[in-house]
Design a protein around this motif. Structure first.
Motif, mmCIF file in Angstrom:
data_model
loop_
_atom_site.group_PDB
_atom_site.id
_atom_site.type_symbol
_atom_site.label_atom_id
_atom_site.label_comp_id
_atom_site.label_asym_id
_atom_site.label_seq_id
_atom_site.Cartn_x
_atom_site.Cartn_y
_atom_site.Cartn_z
ATOM 1 N N ASN A 41 0.863 -1.188 0.000
ATOM 2 C CA ASN A 41 0.000 0.000 0.000
ATOM 3 C C ASN A 41 0.897 1.235 0.000
ATOM 4 O OD1 ASN A 41 -1.690 2.203 0.810
ATOM 5 N ND2 ASN A 41 -3.185 0.725 1.565
ATOM 6 N N ILE A 42 1.079 1.797 -1.178
ATOM 7 C CA ILE A 42 2.018 2.917 -1.340
ATOM 8 C C ILE A 42 1.631 4.096 -0.453
ATOM 9 C CG2 ILE A 42 3.081 4.517 -2.964
ATOM 10 C CD1 ILE A 42 3.838 1.618 -3.443
ATOM 11 N N GLU A 43 0.359 4.430 -0.437
ATOM 12 C CA GLU A 43 -0.087 5.582 0.346
ATOM 13 C C GLU A 43 0.180 5.379 1.828
ATOM 14 O OE1 GLU A 43 -4.140 6.493 -0.482
ATOM 15 O OE2 GLU A 43 -3.765 7.078 -2.568
ATOM 16 N N SER A 44 -0.080 4.181 2.325
ATOM 17 C CA SER A 44 0.144 3.898 3.742
ATOM 18 C C SER A 44 1.621 3.973 4.092
ATOM 19 C CB SER A 44 -0.412 2.527 4.098
ATOM 20 O OG SER A 44 -1.816 2.483 3.958
ATOM 21 N N ILE A 45 2.454 3.471 3.189
ATOM 22 C CA ILE A 45 3.897 3.515 3.438
ATOM 23 C C ILE A 45 4.389 4.957 3.492
ATOM 24 C CG2 ILE A 45 6.170 2.921 2.499
ATOM 25 C CD1 ILE A 45 4.839 0.400 1.303
ATOM 26 N N VAL A 46 3.991 5.748 2.524
ATOM 27 C CA VAL A 46 4.409 7.154 2.482
ATOM 28 C C VAL A 46 3.930 7.896 3.722
ATOM 29 C CG1 VAL A 46 4.149 9.333 1.237
ATOM 30 C CG2 VAL A 46 4.536 7.205 -0.038
ATOM 31 N N ALA A 47 2.697 7.587 4.163
ATOM 32 C CA ALA A 47 2.124 8.277 5.320
ATOM 33 C C ALA A 47 2.909 8.010 6.597
ATOM 34 C CB ALA A 47 0.673 7.849 5.507
ATOM 35 N N LEU A 48 3.627 6.900 6.653
ATOM 36 C CA LEU A 48 4.421 6.581 7.841
ATOM 37 C C LEU A 48 5.731 7.360 7.891
ATOM 38 C CD1 LEU A 48 3.852 2.715 7.948
ATOM 39 C CD2 LEU A 48 2.996 4.398 9.583
ATOM 40 N N LYS A 49 6.060 8.051 6.795
ATOM 41 C CA LYS A 49 7.253 8.894 6.702
ATOM 42 C C LYS A 49 8.539 8.135 7.076
ATOM 43 C CE LYS A 49 4.633 13.098 7.704
ATOM 44 N NZ LYS A 49 4.485 14.287 8.593
ATOM 45 N N PRO A 50 8.756 6.991 6.443
ATOM 46 C CA PRO A 50 9.972 6.231 6.765
ATOM 47 C C PRO A 50 11.215 6.886 6.165
ATOM 48 C CG PRO A 50 8.835 5.196 4.941
ATOM 49 C CD PRO A 50 7.953 6.321 5.394
ATOM 50 N N ASP A 51 12.334 6.761 6.850
ATOM 51 C CA ASP A 51 13.591 7.198 6.239
ATOM 52 C C ASP A 51 14.342 6.016 5.635
ATOM 53 O OD1 ASP A 51 14.243 6.105 8.678
ATOM 54 O OD2 ASP A 51 14.955 7.982 9.552
ATOM 55 N N LEU A 52 13.761 4.800 5.759
ATOM 56 C CA LEU A 52 14.300 3.634 5.072
ATOM 57 C C LEU A 52 13.185 2.609 4.879
ATOM 58 C CD1 LEU A 52 16.716 2.022 3.936
ATOM 59 C CD2 LEU A 52 17.042 1.075 6.234
ATOM 60 N N VAL A 53 13.077 2.090 3.652
ATOM 61 C CA VAL A 53 12.139 1.008 3.344
ATOM 62 C C VAL A 53 12.962 -0.212 2.940
ATOM 63 C CG1 VAL A 53 10.258 0.204 1.876
ATOM 64 C CG2 VAL A 53 10.341 2.601 2.579
ATOM 65 N N LEU A 54 12.766 -1.315 3.634
ATOM 66 C CA LEU A 54 13.424 -2.574 3.306
ATOM 67 C C LEU A 54 12.441 -3.442 2.533
ATOM 68 C CD1 LEU A 54 15.110 -3.321 6.753
ATOM 69 C CD2 LEU A 54 16.211 -2.413 4.707
ATOM 70 N N ALA A 55 12.861 -3.927 1.369
ATOM 71 C CA ALA A 55 11.952 -4.684 0.511
ATOM 72 C C ALA A 55 12.702 -5.796 -0.200
ATOM 73 C CB ALA A 55 11.303 -3.756 -0.509
ATOM 74 N N ALA A 56 11.952 -6.798 -0.661
ATOM 75 C CA ALA A 56 12.540 -7.855 -1.480
ATOM 76 C C ALA A 56 12.835 -7.296 -2.872
ATOM 77 C CB ALA A 56 11.589 -9.036 -1.573
ATOM 78 N N GLY A 57 13.727 -7.969 -3.575
ATOM 79 C CA GLY A 57 14.031 -7.538 -4.931
ATOM 80 C C GLY A 57 12.828 -7.604 -5.842
ATOM 81 N N SER A 58 11.888 -8.498 -5.520
ATOM 82 C CA SER A 58 10.696 -8.684 -6.339
ATOM 83 C C SER A 58 9.506 -7.843 -5.885
ATOM 84 C CB SER A 58 10.295 -10.167 -6.306
ATOM 85 O OG SER A 58 10.084 -10.602 -4.965
ATOM 86 N N THR A 59 9.680 -7.018 -4.864
ATOM 87 C CA THR A 59 8.570 -6.231 -4.340
ATOM 88 C C THR A 59 8.032 -5.258 -5.385
ATOM 89 O OG1 THR A 59 9.344 -6.356 -2.054
ATOM 90 C CG2 THR A 59 7.863 -4.536 -2.596
ATOM 91 N N ARG A 60 6.742 -5.344 -5.634
ATOM 92 C CA ARG A 60 6.119 -4.404 -6.563
ATOM 93 C C ARG A 60 5.972 -3.043 -5.892
ATOM 94 N NH1 ARG A 60 1.140 -8.180 -8.902
ATOM 95 N NH2 ARG A 60 2.462 -9.778 -9.870
ATOM 96 N N GLY A 61 6.129 -2.002 -6.695
ATOM 97 C CA GLY A 61 5.963 -0.659 -6.155
ATOM 98 C C GLY A 61 7.227 -0.056 -5.593
ATOM 99 N N ALA A 62 8.329 -0.821 -5.574
ATOM 100 C CA ALA A 62 9.573 -0.294 -5.015
ATOM 101 C C ALA A 62 10.077 0.900 -5.827
ATOM 102 C CB ALA A 62 10.632 -1.391 -4.957
ATOM 103 N N ASP A 63 9.974 0.802 -7.156
ATOM 104 C CA ASP A 63 10.390 1.928 -8.003
ATOM 105 C C ASP A 63 9.531 3.157 -7.731
ATOM 106 O OD1 ASP A 63 12.395 0.446 -9.208
ATOM 107 O OD2 ASP A 63 11.134 -0.182 -10.888
ATOM 108 N N ARG A 64 8.250 2.933 -7.521
ATOM 109 C CA ARG A 64 7.340 4.031 -7.224
ATOM 110 C C ARG A 64 7.712 4.714 -5.913
ATOM 111 N NH1 ARG A 64 4.565 8.347 -8.532
ATOM 112 N NH2 ARG A 64 2.597 8.590 -7.391
#
Length: 301
Positions: free
Chosen positions: A87-110
């Motif tokens: 959920n891109i909007e939810s992630i952005v709303a948390l104001k993270p200074d680092l997002v850890l994701a799998a290489g296959s995670t969709r939306g990482a480029d976004r």
């Protein structure tokens, strides 16, 4: 006064290190610059969540994927979807200074396009797990000596599990099922590598990739001595043609792991030693003809 001043000085190297920018390389060979120690982390992969916590940085997590469930302290954190549907909007709303994701995670480029720092890591074998461990530690500004010491402890635990295997438990042929599709763990996976260290033969060769989609007929033809599966696979296994005739099924050399055990076993992270102990216990019981997850506590139901 001097004593208090000396104690304060002891923290100076750590403070200097945490303030320095670091550059790490992710699974896509992208160089990710992290200017200072992250204080708000979102993790989208359970093994990465567990790594953060094992490095004593759990308190910095502010959001997780729906599958992260260890340690217990993370269970009440906000959920932001999964690797396939973050959920891109939810992630952005948390104001993270680092997002850890799998290489296959969709939306990482976004997420990167929106200005977030995204570190993509997905361990599949022991070498990957070590690299990811140290990369996450570096990204979180954990002192290298502390990270190294913790990793050595994990490896020592795996080796202890390997050494616990009875001589007659070695040379057994094993099929390890990761999920009921079915997907299996081959020799190329960290699970397969652990089994190899135990002197056990895996019916799924490395050439199939770490976690291949398996034709059930392949397993019938391979005739494994021991089958290791998660609880979710138990029902579907009985419906697969030819499986009831497998000697592993007939001889009850079958270990069915409970959900929390399966979660631990399939994550290449800080609990690999515990997973190795579960597999060694299963193999030892199989070798003494008392292996059955249906009646043995600690292996399954």
């Amino acid at each position: 006064m001097l004593r208090h001043f000396s104690r304060a000085l002891a923290f100076v190297p750590w403070l200097i290190q945490s303030a320095q920018a670091v550059t790490v390389v992710d699974d896509r060979q992208q160089k990710i610059q992290i200017s200072q120690a992250p204080q708000r982390i979102v993790s989208l992969l359970p093994s990465l969540t567990e790594t953060v916590c094992a490095l004593n940085q759990c308190h910095k997590l502010v959001g997780l994927d729906r599958y992260s469930n260890w340690p217990a302290s993370v269970k009440n954190l906000p959920r932001v979807g999964g690797g396939l549907d973050p959920n891109i909007e939810s992630i952005v709303a948390l104001k993270p200074d680092l997002v850890l994701a799998a290489g296959s995670t969709r939306g990482a480029d976004r997420l990167q396009a929106l200005g977030l720092t995204v570190l993509r890591l997905e361990p599949r074998n022991h070498e990957d797990a070590q690299r990811v461990w140290h990369t996450v530690g570096q990204a979180l500004h954990v002192p290298t000596a502390d990270s190294d010491r913790a990793w050595q402890g994990i490896q020592a635990g795996v080796q202890t599990a390997v050494q616990s295997l009875l001589p007659k438990a070695r040379q057994q042929r094993v099929y390890f099922e990761v999920s009921p599709a079915p997907y299996g763990a081959s020799e190329a996976s960290f699970i397969g590598e652990t089994l190899t260290r135990m002197g056990v033969s895996n019916i799924l060769p490395a050439s199939m990739g770490p976690f291949p989609l398996v034709n059930p007929e392949w397993v019938v033809q391979a005739k494994p001595d021991v089958i290791m599966v998660g609880d979710s696979s138990r029902i579907s296994m009985s419906q697969r043609p030819g499986w009831s005739g497998l000697r592993a099924m007939q001889g009850q050399r079958l270990c069915v792991f409970k959900q929390d055990e399966s979660d631990m076993l399939v994550r290449a992270g800080p609990r690999m030693a515990e997973g190795a102990r579960l597999m060694a216990d299963c193999l030892n019981r199989a070798a003494t003809d008392v292996a059955t997850a249906l009646i043995k506590p600690g292996i399954g139901r």
